[in-house]
Design a protein around this motif. Structure first.
Motif, PDB file in Angstrom:
ATOM      1  N   LEU A   1       0.848  -1.187   0.000  1.00  0.00           N
ATOM      2  CA  LEU A   1       0.000   0.000   0.000  1.00  0.00           C
ATOM      3  C   LEU A   1       0.890   1.245   0.000  1.00  0.00           C
ATOM      4  O   LEU A   1       1.801   1.359   0.818  1.00  0.00           O
ATOM      5  CB  LEU A   1      -0.880  -0.025   1.253  1.00  0.00           C
ATOM      6  CG  LEU A   1      -1.995   0.993   1.400  1.00  0.00           C
ATOM      7  CD1 LEU A   1      -3.035   0.889   0.285  1.00  0.00           C
ATOM      8  CD2 LEU A   1      -2.662   0.788   2.764  1.00  0.00           C
TER       9      LEU A   1
ATOM     10  N   ARG B   1      -8.997 -10.286  -0.767  1.00  0.00           N
ATOM     11  CA  ARG B   1      -8.288  -9.420  -1.711  1.00  0.00           C
ATOM     12  C   ARG B   1      -9.234  -8.522  -2.472  1.00  0.00           C
ATOM     13  O   ARG B   1      -8.965  -7.331  -2.655  1.00  0.00           O
ATOM     14  CB  ARG B   1      -7.515 -10.271  -2.715  1.00  0.00           C
ATOM     15  CG  ARG B   1      -6.199 -10.749  -2.204  1.00  0.00           C
ATOM     16  CD  ARG B   1      -5.618 -11.766  -3.145  1.00  0.00           C
ATOM     17  NE  ARG B   1      -5.139 -11.133  -4.365  1.00  0.00           N
ATOM     18  CZ  ARG B   1      -4.042 -11.537  -5.007  1.00  0.00           C
ATOM     19  NH1 ARG B   1      -3.338 -12.552  -4.530  1.00  0.00           N
ATOM     20  NH2 ARG B   1      -3.663 -10.954  -6.114  1.00  0.00           N
TER      21      ARG B   1
ATOM     22  N   ALA C   1      -9.578  -3.088  -1.309  1.00  0.00           N
ATOM     23  CA  ALA C   1      -9.547  -1.692  -1.757  1.00  0.00           C
ATOM     24  C   ALA C   1     -10.745  -0.927  -1.183  1.00  0.00           C
ATOM     25  O   ALA C   1     -10.581   0.158  -0.616  1.00  0.00           O
ATOM     26  CB  ALA C   1      -9.537  -1.633  -3.281  1.00  0.00           C
ATOM     27  N   ASP C   2     -11.892  -1.502  -1.336  1.00  0.00           N
ATOM     28  CA  ASP C   2     -13.100  -0.858  -0.810  1.00  0.00           C
ATOM     29  C   ASP C   2     -13.033  -0.663   0.700  1.00  0.00           C
ATOM     30  O   ASP C   2     -13.361   0.418   1.219  1.00  0.00           O
ATOM     31  CB  ASP C   2     -14.329  -1.740  -1.125  1.00  0.00           C
ATOM     32  CG  ASP C   2     -15.054  -1.228  -2.363  1.00  0.00           C
ATOM     33  OD1 ASP C   2     -14.527  -0.285  -3.009  1.00  0.00           O
ATOM     34  OD2 ASP C   2     -16.118  -1.774  -2.678  1.00  0.00           O
TER      35      ASP C   2
ATOM     36  N   ASN D   1     -10.574   1.997   1.608  1.00  0.00           N
ATOM     37  CA  ASN D   1     -11.070   3.300   1.180  1.00  0.00           C
ATOM     38  C   ASN D   1     -12.053   3.870   2.207  1.00  0.00           C
ATOM     39  O   ASN D   1     -11.941   5.022   2.622  1.00  0.00           O
ATOM     40  CB  ASN D   1     -11.735   3.155  -0.188  1.00  0.00           C
ATOM     41  CG  ASN D   1     -11.781   4.476  -0.931  1.00  0.00           C
ATOM     42  OD1 ASN D   1     -10.871   5.301  -0.759  1.00  0.00           O
ATOM     43  ND2 ASN D   1     -12.804   4.683  -1.730  1.00  0.00           N
TER      44      ASN D   1
ATOM     45  N   TRP E   1      -3.938   6.967  -2.668  1.00  0.00           N
ATOM     46  CA  TRP E   1      -3.343   5.665  -2.353  1.00  0.00           C
ATOM     47  C   TRP E   1      -3.342   4.742  -3.562  1.00  0.00           C
ATOM     48  O   TRP E   1      -4.089   4.900  -4.513  1.00  0.00           O
ATOM     49  CB  TRP E   1      -4.099   5.018  -1.197  1.00  0.00           C
ATOM     50  CG  TRP E   1      -5.551   4.821  -1.456  1.00  0.00           C
ATOM     51  CD1 TRP E   1      -6.531   5.780  -1.366  1.00  0.00           C
ATOM     52  CD2 TRP E   1      -6.189   3.625  -1.907  1.00  0.00           C
ATOM     53  NE1 TRP E   1      -7.731   5.257  -1.710  1.00  0.00           N
ATOM     54  CE2 TRP E   1      -7.565   3.926  -2.039  1.00  0.00           C
ATOM     55  CE3 TRP E   1      -5.742   2.343  -2.168  1.00  0.00           C
ATOM     56  CZ2 TRP E   1      -8.486   2.968  -2.469  1.00  0.00           C
ATOM     57  CZ3 TRP E   1      -6.662   1.389  -2.578  1.00  0.00           C
ATOM     58  CH2 TRP E   1      -8.016   1.705  -2.732  1.00  0.00           C
ATOM     59  N   GLN E   2      -2.417   3.780  -3.513  1.00  0.00           N
ATOM     60  CA  GLN E   2      -2.324   2.739  -4.535  1.00  0.00           C
ATOM     61  C   GLN E   2      -2.149   1.411  -3.808  1.00  0.00           C
ATOM     62  O   GLN E   2      -1.437   1.350  -2.810  1.00  0.00           O
ATOM     63  CB  GLN E   2      -1.105   2.961  -5.436  1.00  0.00           C
ATOM     64  CG  GLN E   2      -1.042   4.345  -6.069  1.00  0.00           C
ATOM     65  CD  GLN E   2       0.356   4.676  -6.572  1.00  0.00           C
ATOM     66  OE1 GLN E   2       1.042   3.827  -7.132  1.00  0.00           O
ATOM     67  NE2 GLN E   2       0.785   5.898  -6.360  1.00  0.00           N
ATOM     68  N   LEU E   3      -2.775   0.374  -4.346  1.00  0.00           N
ATOM     69  CA  LEU E   3      -2.690  -0.944  -3.728  1.00  0.00           C
ATOM     70  C   LEU E   3      -2.188  -1.963  -4.752  1.00  0.00           C
ATOM     71  O   LEU E   3      -2.679  -2.007  -5.880  1.00  0.00           O
ATOM     72  CB  LEU E   3      -4.078  -1.366  -3.222  1.00  0.00           C
ATOM     73  CG  LEU E   3      -4.178  -2.746  -2.577  1.00  0.00           C
ATOM     74  CD1 LEU E   3      -3.413  -2.802  -1.264  1.00  0.00           C
ATOM     75  CD2 LEU E   3      -5.661  -3.091  -2.331  1.00  0.00           C
ATOM     76  N   TYR E   4      -1.185  -2.749  -4.363  1.00  0.00           N
ATOM     77  CA  TYR E   4      -0.633  -3.777  -5.250  1.00  0.00           C
ATOM     78  C   TYR E   4      -0.557  -5.104  -4.506  1.00  0.00           C
ATOM     79  O   TYR E   4      -0.492  -5.128  -3.270  1.00  0.00           O
ATOM     80  CB  TYR E   4       0.763  -3.383  -5.734  1.00  0.00           C
ATOM     81  CG  TYR E   4       0.794  -2.064  -6.446  1.00  0.00           C
ATOM     82  CD1 TYR E   4       0.474  -1.953  -7.795  1.00  0.00           C
ATOM     83  CD2 TYR E   4       1.148  -0.888  -5.763  1.00  0.00           C
ATOM     84  CE1 TYR E   4       0.483  -0.728  -8.449  1.00  0.00           C
ATOM     85  CE2 TYR E   4       1.156   0.343  -6.412  1.00  0.00           C
ATOM     86  CZ  TYR E   4       0.831   0.412  -7.748  1.00  0.00           C
ATOM     87  OH  TYR E   4       0.834   1.621  -8.391  1.00  0.00           O
TER      88      TYR E   4
END
Lengths: 292, 292, 292, 292
Positions: free
Chosen positions: B13, B67, B71-72, B75, B86-89
């Motif tokens: 993150l 997974r 993101a939700d 957020n 933000w970015q999520l990988y």
């Protein structure tokens, strides 16, 4: 320091001239046939410019031409026929250096430490500053400190006073150790390739004022320092030495300043060392740094 | 390469938000209370901007949020309340990279060598060039090579074709490996902070064309290379990596080019590595490079 | 310097403990719930050793635990349950440093220059030397200089005298600035990870005496310097900082010495800076250097 | 590449002999009086050893001694009288290089990329490996790949086969690009100063196997690579090039390996470039690297 008188005296000749066949041979023959023993020789040809550069040092022990007539002899025999620009030095003559400084003391202190340690085989009889702050550190080492305030109105007078001091102290070259005043063109022209400045960036990036702030703004990952001869155009003179230091996103402006100080003082001192060892030749806006 | 499936999968993150009390605690508590185990955490505060940056990676083995809903969940729980960008990988998703190249092959060849050696855990399905010259070297490794000539008249068409290919190949980021065409603003805006360029100088010195010639003319004692994200202003985007190499008066332009090639390819590859390891955050025109 | 009192006071906590889930969260929660505002946090996990390391600094302005009970509170709440080794510092306490020196003065002079410039936020009340030579340079700055001759016969006495002085001057850490005497194991054990040495080679190459001569003999193309904590085994303690400088075939031993001096003094000063900013943690024979 | 035939052909002479007066003059006079035009000259005196070294290149366009008699002429006129060790090369003769490799491919791939780019003006007709893995990458460039397995029992046979191939392919020098077998003394003696190795540490630190593991264990803050001529004593031959890279506490062994690869390949390639440009002279266990 004291061993200097015991080492054999050398002559050091710096030559710059149009390139042509046989120049190295011609010069070494002049030395050899007169009884000189070459102890160091380096030549360089700038092909783009068709220009020949040479630095040669030779032991004078068995050299048959007396020191006082060497310049004349060389001039007639070689320099005039080959259109040479040349400089001649003797290893037993200590160059005399003056330092100009303002309030940032790290470069001055580094110079003074080397002087005090006899690291450098030169004389530093004079420090000139536009501020009184650093007097004690200088005079405690037996070096004269002259405070010459500079402002818009008295600049010409101040420079006249500075020049008189340089003459009076028989100064060979001047070092601007973070001196924050801009010298006039006339002053600069009086000391061609004899005023060394340290600029706190890897030029040509960030010339002018506040380079660390500019470096921070631009987000660079390296900072640097540049020592160069001073010319009429600010921060644009022939570069003698440069070095850099990596920085990270965690480094704020004050960290750049802190890391930069160490680069500045080392780069300036290397340039001074090259200069007083007569290893630097300037051609156009570039330097040949022999031995580098 | 094959071990990837065996290693535990991590979430990575990247966060950027206005600085405030307790952010590290808030984020780690979210991870911890949901069963995640932090394997790497780095935070940085830009005090001048009042901005907080964080990179945190955690083991998903016992993490209770699936997974697909992570993101939700993040957020709602944290990003919106704290105004986070933000970015999520996920560590088991291989980034897909395309290379743009012209005729200078050293950076491309260096990339291909790393790809062939499985040095990098990414996919490179596509190379686009405005010249046909390097096709064989690329296709022999099973990578598609598309030749799209570019000139003044067809630039818009060429870029449209390029963008279609990038979509078709599901490209995550683009590397300009000495690609000698200037991309349009529209193209650049479609891939914000996802186009990496290598410029062959230590920017901001010598932007634009022929930097080694300019470096030679200026007489610098160091040359360098800069990798940066491409923005609308040429050679002015956020810098990811820089490095330098010392040069001497004996180095002619072609020597600078030769020495520079090695700096270019290493600096570009370091930047690519940082990017696909999700270690770079851009804020304004600066980068935070975690782990550097 | 004077601004120190005006800046908000921070607590700085260094932690080393067995790795386990949730440590960052646990520590930041302790700080956050007690009203502290984290201003800097860095963690590192040594996976091979299963060891967790952390440095966290927080603003004490609104922190509800009084300074004098903080150590106890932290110990009970976190350190004991998690088997933490830990150190606690406050940003308004100036570390007190002593310098040991022999006759090589360049590192001492560099330290003194920084002290004189207020570059470092520490106290240097004491310099101890086995030679009288450098007294004047030290005492002129208001620092006490104690000459303690050391030879085979009086070594134990000399060390006893040194230790008494370190206690009397309430010294926090000792810097060996090219001090040419080997300290006894007992002496070293009294100051674990609190004696910093500078060795004039890139260790582990060329430990022991005359490293520049050995480097010359071996024909290396780089020389270096290493600052490390002193341990019982000579030149084998945990390394804090290293740097190098390129050399050429034209560099004789005296040139290595000259170039090396600049690396030594900068590397030592960087190590000192890291140490007094509480950025160094030792584990086994390795250092974690936060912020590097 | 194709321009080679168009450039004027030069002779390159490397000389090593006892130092004495007038050597530069003697050599340049030989060249000058026979119509040669010196295009590059560098000399060095090892004062400790009383040894003179010189590299001189001259344009053969108007040189009156034919190429085929030049060696003889120089030998009689200068080399024998002055006890010179010497080597003579012509700029239009491309050196022929063989590469030995095992399974680590990064150095080989870097060499092949340069070969493919015509970056180097040499021939590479042959790669020998004790493993079959890299055959396709080599043969696809038109270079022969010979797989010679090596184990304790067949080592002598394997080396005989290798030597036959080197003769058959008229190899001038051999590069060990991370070749993991130790060559016998006999093999090494057949190619004095003509086998270049890359060792993955800054020698003399960490000779032998697994230097990155040793570097990690020791906790160094820099890693490096060393290219050297192979001699009977492992990792102890004359050093040609070295370089380093900074590392941090966050770098695990695999990070050292990754960062090290880039240093290794660049350091090896620089050494190869120096070698085939005839810029390296070995004396004892040291190298003179002209032009560096």
């Amino acid at each position: 320091m004291a061993v200097q008188g015991e080492a054999p005296v050398s002559a050091i000749l710096l030559i710059s001239c149009p390139d042509q066949k046989g120049l190295v041979n011609t010069v070494t023959q002049f030395i050899y046939t007169n009884g000189g023993n070459v102890v160091d020789l380096e030549q360089h040809v700038d092909r783009a410019e068709g220009r020949f550069f040479m630095r040669v040092a030779w032991d004078l022990t068995d050299f048959v031409i007396p020191r006082e007539s060497l310049a004349d002899a060389f001039n007639k025999a070689l320099a005039i026929p080959h259109q040479m620009d040349w400089q001649l030095y003797f290893s037993d003559c200590k160059p005399r250096m003056a330092v100009f400084v303002s309030k940032h003391e790290h470069c001055l202190f580094d110079i003074l430490a080397r002087y005090q340690s006899h690291e450098w085989d030169i004389e530093i009889p004079l420090v000139i500053s536009n501020h009184p702050d650093l007097e004690q550190a200088v005079t405690s080492l037996g070096i004269d400190y002259v405070h010459i305030p500079v402002n818009k109105d008295n600049k010409a007078d101040a420079e006249q006073q500075q020049q008189q001091l340089l003459e009076q102290y028989q100064i060979d070259f001047v070092v601007l150790a973070r001196y924050m005043q801009i010298l006039s063109d006339d002053f600069i022209k009086s000391y061609p390739n004899r005023i060394i400045n340290i600029h706190h960036s890897f030029l040509p990036a960030f010339p002018g004022a506040r380079p660390y702030h500019s470096a921070y703004e631009r987000g660079v990952k390296i900072i640097g320092a540049t020592s160069h001869y001073v010319t009429a155009e600010l921060d644009a003179g022939p570069i003698i030495e440069q070095d850099v230091e990596h920085v990270r996103h965690t480094d704020e402006v004050e960290d750049l300043v802190r890391k930069g100080r160490d680069v500045e003082k080392v780069v300036l001192s290397r340039a001074i060392w090259r200069h007083f060892n007569h290893q630097v030749l300037v051609y156009g806006n570039r330097t040949v740094v022999f031995g580098s």
